[in-house]
Design an enzyme around this catalytic site. Structure first.
Site, short mmCIF file in Angstrom:
data_model
loop_
_atom_site.label_atom_id
_atom_site.label_comp_id
_atom_site.label_asym_id
_atom_site.label_seq_id
_atom_site.Cartn_x
_atom_site.Cartn_y
_atom_site.Cartn_z
N ASP A 176 6.06 14.98 -15.00
CA ASP A 176 5.21 15.52 -16.06
C ASP A 176 4.74 14.34 -16.90
OD1 ASP A 176 4.10 16.69 -18.33
OD2 ASP A 176 5.65 18.24 -18.47
N ALA B 188 -3.86 12.08 -8.64
CA ALA B 188 -4.32 12.70 -7.39
C ALA B 188 -5.83 12.97 -7.44
CB ALA B 188 -3.57 14.00 -7.15
N GLY C 240 -6.17 10.12 -5.57
CA GLY C 240 -5.92 8.72 -5.29
C GLY C 240 -7.14 7.83 -5.15
N GLY C 241 -8.32 8.31 -5.44
CA GLY C 241 -9.53 7.49 -5.32
C GLY C 241 -9.50 6.29 -6.26
N LYS C 242 -9.21 6.51 -7.53
CA LYS C 242 -9.15 5.41 -8.49
C LYS C 242 -7.96 4.50 -8.21
CE LYS C 242 -11.50 8.14 -12.01
NZ LYS C 242 -11.57 9.38 -11.22
N ASP D 19 1.24 12.01 -10.69
CA ASP D 19 0.56 13.29 -10.92
C ASP D 19 1.64 14.34 -11.01
OD1 ASP D 19 -2.58 14.31 -10.47
OD2 ASP D 19 -1.06 15.87 -10.21
N ASP E 228 -6.79 9.40 -16.39
CA ASP E 228 -7.96 10.18 -15.98
C ASP E 228 -7.57 11.62 -16.26
OD1 ASP E 228 -10.42 10.82 -14.94
OD2 ASP E 228 -9.74 10.82 -12.87
N CYS F 58 -14.15 13.82 -17.00
CA CYS F 58 -15.44 14.15 -16.40
C CYS F 58 -16.08 15.26 -17.22
CB CYS F 58 -15.31 14.53 -14.93
SG CYS F 58 -14.27 15.98 -14.66
#
Length: 195
Positions: free
Chosen positions: A53, A4, A6-8, A26, A71, A124
């Site tokens: 999970d 989530a 969902g960009g990638k 997710d 990610d 990140c």
């Protein structure tokens, strides 16, 4: 894993030209609503959206995927310029708790991969605990050793021989994806082939 909002996922679907199948997972169903909305808005048709999970996904879908993008949830220390509150909201204990989750997710992702699959691990964060250290995995803390000991004693430490040797080879030549000089953002990623 940890897909989530969902960009990638939508970018990968675009690269795949809406062919093949993507499983966007997710843990939180409320966050997956944004994923479904973004995928519908962008016309993505090759994606299954689910909310399991991630730590248990490897056991449920053992040796199932050709590629896994993890990610990983992280402290966000690489995006302090975008969210300055990270500086005061995160403690070292928070980071260590996050590392435990990251290690569990990495082990699950490896279990979900087919032989000769690929794991892309990204955060990140620019914190070494969440990046290089998170990949020095062991099944229990009692078995934890330094990378040099693993290499010299040829131990696999819970990853299994199909993962440990290529992982250690790649870690020796590993470089973090540093942000551009004028950018205040930081990220980190590693592509790992699992033999």
């Amino acid at each position: 894993m940890s897909s989530a909002p969902g960009g990638k996922t939508s970018y990968i679907a675009q690269l795949m030209k809406n062919n093949g199948t993507i499983v966007a997972n997710d843990m939180r169903p409320d966050r997956q609503k944004a994923t479904m909305g973004n995928l519908a808005r962008l016309g993505v048709r090759n994606t299954i959206v689910c909310h399991h999970d991630g730590r248990k996904l490897g056991a449920k879908m053992k040796n199932y995927f050709d590629k896994v993008l993890l990610d990983s949830p992280c402290s966000g220390l690489g995006v302090i310029s975008r969210d300055p509150s990270v500086k005061v909201q995160r403690t070292f204990k928070d980071i260590l708790r996050t590392v435990v989750l990251q290690k569990e997710l990495i082990l699950s992702a490896v279990d979900a991969l087919k032989v000769n699959g690929y794991l892309v691990y990204s955060t990140c964060s620019v914190c070494i605990h969440e990046n290089e250290d998170a990949l020095l995995l062991k099944r229990s803390e009692e078995q934890r050793m330094k990378l040099q000991e693993d290499l010299s004693h040829e131990r696999t430490g819970g990853l299994g021989s199909r993962v440990a040797v290529p992982l250690f080879r790649q870690l020796r030549r590993l470089k973090a994806a540093a942000p551009p000089v004028r950018s205040p953002l930081g990220m980190w990623r590693l592509v790992l082939g699992v033999g």
